[in-house]
Design an enzyme around this catalytic site. Structure first.
Site, PDB file in Angstrom:
ATOM      1  N   TYR A  48      -1.523   5.431  -4.409  1.00 32.85           N
ATOM      2  CA  TYR A  48      -2.962   6.758  -3.604  1.00 32.85           C
ATOM      3  C   TYR A  48      -2.212   7.793  -4.219  1.00 32.85           C
ATOM      4  CZ  TYR A  48      -6.200   3.556  -1.154  1.00 32.85           C
ATOM      5  OH  TYR A  48      -7.051   2.982  -0.809  1.00 32.85           O
TER       6      TYR A  48
ATOM      7  N   LYS B 261      -7.915  -1.195  -9.023  1.00 32.49           N
ATOM      8  CA  LYS B 261      -8.640  -2.026  -7.777  1.00 32.49           C
ATOM      9  C   LYS B 261      -9.682  -1.319  -7.913  1.00 32.49           C
ATOM     10  CE  LYS B 261      -7.232  -4.092  -3.586  1.00 32.49           C
ATOM     11  NZ  LYS B 261      -7.665  -3.110  -3.202  1.00 32.49           N
TER      12      LYS B 261
ATOM     13  N   THR C  84      -5.562   2.113  -7.187  1.00 33.00           N
ATOM     14  CA  THR C  84      -7.036   1.988  -6.168  1.00 33.00           C
ATOM     15  C   THR C  84      -7.746   3.506  -6.820  1.00 33.00           C
ATOM     16  OG1 THR C  84      -6.320   0.934  -4.980  1.00 33.00           O
ATOM     17  CG2 THR C  84      -8.548   1.738  -4.384  1.00 33.00           C
TER      18      THR C  84
ATOM     19  N   HIS D  33     -12.969  -2.457  -1.597  1.00 33.21           N
ATOM     20  CA  HIS D  33     -12.143  -2.142  -0.861  1.00 33.21           C
ATOM     21  C   HIS D  33     -12.390  -3.096   0.249  1.00 33.21           C
ATOM     22  CE1 HIS D  33      -9.504   1.233  -0.694  1.00 33.21           C
ATOM     23  NE2 HIS D  33      -9.047   0.546   0.371  1.00 33.21           N
TER      24      HIS D  33
ATOM     25  N   SER E  29       0.955  -1.468  -0.036  1.00 40.03           N
ATOM     26  CA  SER E  29       0.780   0.212   0.539  1.00 40.03           C
ATOM     27  C   SER E  29       0.707   1.977  -0.559  1.00 40.03           C
ATOM     28  CB  SER E  29      -1.360  -0.210   1.501  1.00 40.03           C
ATOM     29  OG  SER E  29      -1.519   1.408   1.118  1.00 40.03           O
TER      30      SER E  29
HETATM   31  C1  FMN Z   1      -7.280  -2.702   7.714  1.00 43.39           C
HETATM   32  C2  FMN Z   1      -7.021  -2.440   5.975  1.00 43.39           C
HETATM   33  C3  FMN Z   1      -6.617  -1.703   4.899  1.00 43.39           C
HETATM   34  C4  FMN Z   1      -6.823  -1.987   3.489  1.00 43.39           C
HETATM   35  N1  FMN Z   1      -5.498  -0.621   3.371  1.00 43.39           N
HETATM   36  C5  FMN Z   1      -5.622  -0.401   1.711  1.00 43.39           C
HETATM   37  C6  FMN Z   1      -4.942   0.465   1.182  1.00 43.39           C
HETATM   38  O1  FMN Z   1      -4.136   0.850   1.557  1.00 43.39           O
HETATM   39  N2  FMN Z   1      -4.931   0.213   0.327  1.00 43.39           N
HETATM   40  C7  FMN Z   1      -5.862  -0.512  -1.131  1.00 43.39           C
HETATM   41  O2  FMN Z   1      -6.159  -0.603  -1.720  1.00 43.39           O
HETATM   42  N3  FMN Z   1      -7.047  -1.082  -0.289  1.00 43.39           N
HETATM   43  C8  FMN Z   1      -6.610  -1.001   1.047  1.00 43.39           C
HETATM   44  N4  FMN Z   1      -7.333  -2.278   1.832  1.00 43.39           N
HETATM   45  C9  FMN Z   1      -8.215  -3.103   0.706  1.00 43.39           C
HETATM   46  C10 FMN Z   1      -7.260  -4.586   0.283  1.00 43.39           C
HETATM   47  O3  FMN Z   1      -6.644  -4.360  -0.634  1.00 43.39           O
HETATM   48  C11 FMN Z   1      -8.386  -5.580   0.199  1.00 43.39           C
HETATM   49  O4  FMN Z   1      -9.170  -4.772  -1.012  1.00 43.39           O
HETATM   50  C12 FMN Z   1      -9.468  -6.092   0.737  1.00 43.39           C
HETATM   51  O5  FMN Z   1      -9.185  -6.586   2.271  1.00 43.39           O
HETATM   52  C13 FMN Z   1      -9.961  -7.377   0.664  1.00 43.39           C
HETATM   53  O6  FMN Z   1     -11.414  -7.700   1.381  1.00 43.39           O
HETATM   54  P1  FMN Z   1     -10.843  -9.137   2.510  1.00 43.39           P
HETATM   55  O7  FMN Z   1     -10.715  -7.984   3.395  1.00 43.39           O
HETATM   56  O8  FMN Z   1     -12.404  -9.315   2.379  1.00 43.39           O
HETATM   57  O9  FMN Z   1      -9.888 -10.363   2.055  1.00 43.39           O
HETATM   58  C14 FMN Z   1      -7.528  -2.042   2.430  1.00 43.39           C
HETATM   59  C15 FMN Z   1      -8.144  -3.454   3.888  1.00 43.39           C
HETATM   60  C16 FMN Z   1      -8.470  -4.066   4.788  1.00 43.39           C
HETATM   61  C17 FMN Z   1      -8.767  -4.735   5.628  1.00 43.39           C
END
Ligand code: FMN
Length: 401
Positions: free
Chosen positions: A136, A259, A162, A283, A113
């Site tokens: 981002y 994404k 994203t 997300h 990230s």
């Molecule tokens: C705590 C947390 C932080 C996240 N931070 C980002 C991020 O910085 N950038 C991003 O594109 N997605 C982020 N996501 C989304 C994840 O990349 C992913 O799309 C998502 O966790 C998938 O769902 P799942 O947790 O049910 O597997 C984050 C998700 C969580 C749970």
């Protein structure tokens, strides 16, 4: 800490989630576990997998199962990749590097990230597997270009843009836990929320040893890393648009993954930008609550992608059986987010290794029970989905491998 967690104690991802809940302060656990608003999409992402049923072929011997997939032209040993998770360093010291290392050991990819607490060079150096950089536009175009140049120089092989974060979703648990107040670093404002940290002395000691409240070393504003407290506002000022994809492509000059696609229109736009892969993603239910589960919107996106970019999917994956279902339904591979983040929060690198191990063993067992020798041989004939969800059957589906 020993490298291996006991597989009699940690049988499934839910066990790692409980262990993370015990080790982390409430604000950190809820940051991982929670979603936006009433958390409808968060729940539906998981529940959608329960609506898909397997159709096994019995009396088929599969002594060995081949789990390999090819994503962006590169072979991975596993059909899942670790998703970008911001602020992983809050879960465990050097969290992003620890997770990347375990992904590489398992022969799969890690996506870092933008909101990483570790320098991107440290993370790339930690893994022998493929690493992709998630972008981002916080801090603006020049800041993003500088980060991309560093990521390319460090050896990140793809850029993940994203597109579902024009503003952070309302994560109500974060508000109630005082995440914003804790970031002010003013004792008076922080005071009501400190007991949750003091209640987890093991975590607190490791957090403080690792530098305490941190900044983001890959977002450099005039050479200074952006602080945690500034990120919310910066996100709002830097929503990515389709027009941005043009200069991003020129600046990156390598494979781009988009994404956060969950409509056919956006899939077509992503194809028009020349994206090499797209991720059907909401997300993990942390942004617009009330959007449908990713598994449900997948047929439209796959049809619109028309077999050109690789179609990946994430959201709600907690078992290897979910991974197999997503692939039967047309995804080339999946990303997992919370499934490994719970492991990281529970025990650092060994926790991530345990999560990967659980999912890998699940996938192998599911393939054997299905009577299917490889991920490559899966297709829609191995599942029954609700009637309104079209199921791809090779060779009819153009997106199907
Ligand atoms: C705590 C947390 C932080 C996240 N931070 C980002 C991020 O910085 N950038 C991003 O594109 N997605 C982020 N996501 C989304 C994840 O990349 C992913 O799309 C998502 O966790 C998938 O769902 P799942 O947790 O049910 O597997 C984050 C998700 C969580 C749970």
């Amino acid at each position: 800490m020993s490298r291996e967690l006991s597989r009699t104690r940690f049988v499934n991802i839910s066990d790692l989630r409980q262990a993370a809940r015990r080790r982390l302060p409430r604000m950190v656990f809820d940051y991982i576990d929670g979603g936006a608003d009433r958390e409808l999409t968060l729940r539906e992402n998981c529940a959608a997998f329960e609506r898909v049923r397997f159709r096994p072929r019995s009396a088929v011997a599969t002594p060995r199962c081949d789990l390999r997939v090819t994503v962006l032209g590169r072979e991975l040993a596993l059909p899942f990749i670790l998703a970008p998770i911001g602020s992983s360093r809050m879960f465990f010291p050097h969290g992003e590097a620890a997770a990347a290392r375990e992904a590489g050991r398992a022969g799969t990819g890690y996506i870092l990230s933008t909101l990483s607490g570790c320098r991107l060079e440290e993370v790339k150096a930690a893994t022998e597997g493929p690493a992709w950089y998630q972008l981002y536009l916080v801090g603006g175009r020049d800041v993003a270009c500088a980060a991309m140049a560093r990521a390319r120089a460090a050896g990140f092989s793809a850029l993940v843009v994203t597109i579902d974060t024009p503003v952070a979703g309302l994560r109500e648990r974060d508000v109630r836990n005082g995440v914003k107040e804790l970031l002010t670093r003013r004792l008076g404002t922080m005071a009501p929320f400190l007991p949750q940290m003091l209640a987890r002395p093991r975590w607190l000691a490791s957090f403080l040893r690792d530098g305490g409240l941190m900044s983001f070393p890959n977002i450099l504003i005039d050479g200074v890393p952006m602080g945690y407290a500034d990120v919310g506002a910066a996100l709002e000022q830097s929503a990515v648009s389709w027009a941005d994809l043009r200069w991003i492509r020129e600046a990156w000059q390598g494979p781009i993954v988009i994404k956060g696609v969950h409509t056919a229109d956006d899939a077509r736009r992503a194809v028009d930008t020349g994206a090499e892969a797209i991720v059907v993603s909401n997300h993990g239910g942390r942004q617009l609550d009330g959007v449908a589960a990713t598994l449900q919107v997948r047929p439209d996106v796959i049809a619109a992608a028309a077999g050109r970019p690789d179609v990946l999917l994430d959201g709600g994956i907690r078992r290897g059986g979910d991974i197999v279902k997503a692939i039967c339904l047309g995804a080339r591979a999946v990303l997992v987010g919370r499934a490994y983040a719970f492991g990281l929060g529970a025990a650092g690198g060994p926790g991530v290794a345990c999560a990967i191990d659980i999912l890998r063993a699940d996938v192998v067992r599911t393939l054997k029970l299905l009577g299917c020798a490889s991920i490559a041989a899966l297709d829609g004939s191995y599942v029954a989905a609700p009637p309104e969800w079209p199921v791809p059957r090779a060779p009819e589906s153009p997106a199907f491998r």
